[in-house]
Scaffold this motif. Sequence first.
Motif, PDB file in Angstrom:
ATOM      1  N   GLY A   1      62.303  44.671  30.892  1.00  0.00           N
ATOM      2  CA  GLY A   1      61.076  45.270  31.264  1.00  0.00           C
ATOM      3  C   GLY A   1      60.352  45.769  29.893  1.00  0.00           C
ATOM      4  O   GLY A   1      59.498  46.805  30.011  1.00  0.00           O
ATOM      5  N   VAL A   2      60.614  45.092  28.758  1.00  0.00           N
ATOM      6  CA  VAL A   2      59.801  45.377  27.625  1.00  0.00           C
ATOM      7  C   VAL A   2      58.357  44.879  27.757  1.00  0.00           C
ATOM      8  O   VAL A   2      58.203  43.791  28.174  1.00  0.00           O
ATOM      9  CB  VAL A   2      60.306  44.728  26.507  1.00  0.00           C
ATOM     10  CG1 VAL A   2      59.653  45.081  25.314  1.00  0.00           C
ATOM     11  CG2 VAL A   2      61.913  45.419  26.252  1.00  0.00           C
ATOM     12  N   ASP A   3      57.492  45.702  27.464  1.00  0.00           N
ATOM     13  CA  ASP A   3      55.992  45.113  27.532  1.00  0.00           C
ATOM     14  C   ASP A   3      55.822  43.967  26.599  1.00  0.00           C
ATOM     15  O   ASP A   3      56.184  44.126  25.301  1.00  0.00           O
ATOM     16  CB  ASP A   3      55.109  46.375  27.159  1.00  0.00           C
ATOM     17  CG  ASP A   3      53.942  45.952  27.177  1.00  0.00           C
ATOM     18  OD1 ASP A   3      53.177  44.954  26.665  1.00  0.00           O
ATOM     19  OD2 ASP A   3      53.082  46.768  28.084  1.00  0.00           O
ATOM     20  N   ASN A   4      55.252  42.788  26.946  1.00  0.00           N
ATOM     21  CA  ASN A   4      55.152  41.702  26.187  1.00  0.00           C
ATOM     22  C   ASN A   4      54.497  41.908  24.882  1.00  0.00           C
ATOM     23  O   ASN A   4      54.492  41.322  23.900  1.00  0.00           O
ATOM     24  CB  ASN A   4      54.952  40.276  26.730  1.00  0.00           C
ATOM     25  CG  ASN A   4      53.681  40.439  27.635  1.00  0.00           C
ATOM     26  OD1 ASN A   4      52.763  41.527  27.397  1.00  0.00           O
ATOM     27  ND2 ASN A   4      53.164  39.598  28.273  1.00  0.00           N
ATOM     28  N   ARG A   5      53.312  42.712  25.006  1.00  0.00           N
ATOM     29  CA  ARG A   5      52.342  43.222  23.932  1.00  0.00           C
ATOM     30  C   ARG A   5      53.493  43.745  22.698  1.00  0.00           C
ATOM     31  O   ARG A   5      53.017  43.573  21.734  1.00  0.00           O
ATOM     32  CB  ARG A   5      51.231  43.992  24.137  1.00  0.00           C
ATOM     33  CG  ARG A   5      50.393  42.971  25.372  1.00  0.00           C
ATOM     34  CD  ARG A   5      49.469  44.238  25.880  1.00  0.00           C
ATOM     35  NE  ARG A   5      49.986  45.061  26.823  1.00  0.00           N
ATOM     36  CZ  ARG A   5      49.642  46.080  27.880  1.00  0.00           C
ATOM     37  NH1 ARG A   5      48.119  45.880  27.702  1.00  0.00           N
ATOM     38  NH2 ARG A   5      50.432  46.622  28.616  1.00  0.00           N
TER      39      ARG A   5
ATOM     40  N   SER B   1      63.628  36.033  22.602  1.00  0.00           N
ATOM     41  CA  SER B   1      62.783  37.575  22.367  1.00  0.00           C
ATOM     42  C   SER B   1      62.189  37.730  23.896  1.00  0.00           C
ATOM     43  O   SER B   1      62.293  38.784  24.677  1.00  0.00           O
ATOM     44  CB  SER B   1      62.178  37.807  21.438  1.00  0.00           C
ATOM     45  OG  SER B   1      62.844  37.863  20.292  1.00  0.00           O
ATOM     46  N   LYS B   2      61.472  36.853  24.269  1.00  0.00           N
ATOM     47  CA  LYS B   2      60.694  36.851  25.667  1.00  0.00           C
ATOM     48  C   LYS B   2      61.760  36.993  26.907  1.00  0.00           C
ATOM     49  O   LYS B   2      61.539  37.921  27.781  1.00  0.00           O
ATOM     50  CB  LYS B   2      59.959  35.470  25.656  1.00  0.00           C
ATOM     51  CG  LYS B   2      59.030  35.566  27.066  1.00  0.00           C
ATOM     52  CD  LYS B   2      57.952  36.314  27.163  1.00  0.00           C
ATOM     53  CE  LYS B   2      56.940  36.021  28.399  1.00  0.00           C
ATOM     54  NZ  LYS B   2      56.970  37.190  29.440  1.00  0.00           N
ATOM     55  N   ARG B   3      62.753  36.410  26.835  1.00  0.00           N
ATOM     56  CA  ARG B   3      63.832  36.212  27.841  1.00  0.00           C
ATOM     57  C   ARG B   3      64.372  37.827  27.982  1.00  0.00           C
ATOM     58  O   ARG B   3      64.583  38.314  28.773  1.00  0.00           O
ATOM     59  CB  ARG B   3      64.947  35.231  27.721  1.00  0.00           C
ATOM     60  CG  ARG B   3      64.291  33.943  27.908  1.00  0.00           C
ATOM     61  CD  ARG B   3      65.530  33.130  28.409  1.00  0.00           C
ATOM     62  NE  ARG B   3      66.547  32.903  27.366  1.00  0.00           N
ATOM     63  CZ  ARG B   3      66.446  32.127  26.579  1.00  0.00           C
ATOM     64  NH1 ARG B   3      65.525  31.033  26.387  1.00  0.00           N
ATOM     65  NH2 ARG B   3      67.428  32.024  25.527  1.00  0.00           N
TER      66      ARG B   3
ATOM     67  N   GLY C   1      67.453  49.346  23.581  1.00  0.00           N
ATOM     68  CA  GLY C   1      68.229  48.227  23.249  1.00  0.00           C
ATOM     69  C   GLY C   1      67.831  46.814  23.016  1.00  0.00           C
ATOM     70  O   GLY C   1      68.066  46.258  22.136  1.00  0.00           O
ATOM     71  N   ALA C   2      67.004  46.548  24.017  1.00  0.00           N
ATOM     72  CA  ALA C   2      66.195  45.143  23.899  1.00  0.00           C
ATOM     73  C   ALA C   2      65.201  45.065  22.819  1.00  0.00           C
ATOM     74  O   ALA C   2      65.321  44.116  22.225  1.00  0.00           O
ATOM     75  CB  ALA C   2      65.650  44.804  25.377  1.00  0.00           C
ATOM     76  N   GLU C   3      64.570  46.030  22.800  1.00  0.00           N
ATOM     77  CA  GLU C   3      63.500  46.192  21.495  1.00  0.00           C
ATOM     78  C   GLU C   3      64.115  46.248  20.338  1.00  0.00           C
ATOM     79  O   GLU C   3      63.735  45.552  19.344  1.00  0.00           O
ATOM     80  CB  GLU C   3      62.790  47.389  21.809  1.00  0.00           C
ATOM     81  CG  GLU C   3      61.737  47.514  22.884  1.00  0.00           C
ATOM     82  CD  GLU C   3      60.828  48.539  22.987  1.00  0.00           C
ATOM     83  OE1 GLU C   3      60.767  49.577  22.007  1.00  0.00           O
ATOM     84  OE2 GLU C   3      59.851  48.848  23.767  1.00  0.00           O
ATOM     85  N   LEU C   4      65.388  47.026  20.116  1.00  0.00           N
ATOM     86  CA  LEU C   4      66.237  46.901  18.738  1.00  0.00           C
ATOM     87  C   LEU C   4      66.690  45.645  18.660  1.00  0.00           C
ATOM     88  O   LEU C   4      66.674  45.084  17.352  1.00  0.00           O
ATOM     89  CB  LEU C   4      67.136  47.945  18.888  1.00  0.00           C
ATOM     90  CG  LEU C   4      66.809  49.323  18.817  1.00  0.00           C
ATOM     91  CD1 LEU C   4      67.913  50.440  18.867  1.00  0.00           C
ATOM     92  CD2 LEU C   4      66.358  49.680  17.403  1.00  0.00           C
TER      93      LEU C   4
END
Length: 425
Positions: free
Chosen positions: A357-361, A349-351, A319-322
């Motif tokens: 736990g989304v990979d920042n890359r 988006s970084k927050r 959900g965070a990535e979406l």
Amino acid sequence: MNKKGIIAISPLIVFVCLYLVTSIIAGDFYKVPITVAFMFASVYAVVIGGGIPLAKRIDIFSRGAGTSNMMLMLWIFILAGAFANSAKTMGSIDATVALTLNMLPSSMILAGLFIAACFISLSIGTSVGTIVALTPIAAGVAESIGANVALLTAVIVGGSFFGDNLSFISDTTITATSTQGCKLSDKFRVNSFLAFPAAIIVLLLYTFMGSEMTGEHSGGEVNLLKVAPYIIVLVTAIFGMNVTAVLILGIALTGAIGIIDGSFDVFGWFKAMGDGIIGMGELIIITLLAAGMLELIKERGGIEFIINSLTRHVNSKRGAELCVAALVSVVNVCTANNTVAIITVGQLSKRIGDRFGVDNRKCASILDTMSCCVQGLIPYGAQVLMAAGLAEINPIGIIPYLYYPMTIGVITILAIFMRYPRRYS
């Protein structure tokens, strides 16, 4: 808050309804000039109060239209118009088209132009520079073989976003990685899992579509001297020369070569440049109106409203990535600038990514790919407007053929749902 937010973004809704909806009802996208739609939406944006005095509203609109980024964009449009038309008058397009068709059979034109646009944009890190250099050639080739000008123009626009998305010197790449705190090389690695499959799919599609294209060039022999301005423009751009300097060099070359070979005299060169600048008038007007309107939307909290609305129900990594994808896409629609969109939502988006736990890359990759997808598909984005202006067609006509931006967007969304690439998910 909902009411205030909807009022804040209502100028964009007015534009969409007036232009897209009306055109769809009429069955003709040429019925409503895009300049008129933006004029009404801009007037509406200034008229609605929102607690801001009229004089200040006008000042905000003017401030948005007159930013340094906007002025640089207009400067590029003016130089591009002068270069494109002086090169056309001098015979550069006909000569380059003849050379292109001698090197590539008609069946390989689509694939060949797409590869050229991908390579050049990857080298110079700018979609606008690639479009300026290749669109006149694509339009000339289309006329010579009786192909769809909008299709060949879209091939260039699509390929230009491949490099804009991946290049180490692209402003979108630099912005995405800096806001997410990752290395350029790491973001490139993740991005390649999305961009290369998209490019391969589109390349195969163009190869298949091109197999049905036939036609012969009816011009004379190739004149390499007249091709020289385009070759030098491409080479200097690839080696990193500033796009304005590249265009000024191109203008000087077309003038010198045209006068030497008798294509025109000094006054003929001036007229060619003047006509080219005038031809960019609609594009310049649209850019100014859009920038002013979007500044008012931002001032009234429209961007903040969109961000808050989209982040309200996030509760998982997927959900965070979406949410990041949706955030940058919607803000890009509102700002018509993919770099500005990434800057606007980058820290948020970084927050969001850190919280779930989304990979920042991968987060940086999503920001870049989705912003390029949307930027490539909005008819009032600088790239589509520039391409349409140089090819002398309606920007809406290009949209249905923008297969690369569509494909990279679909692949990015599928990658989020399928947790791909696995090592970064």
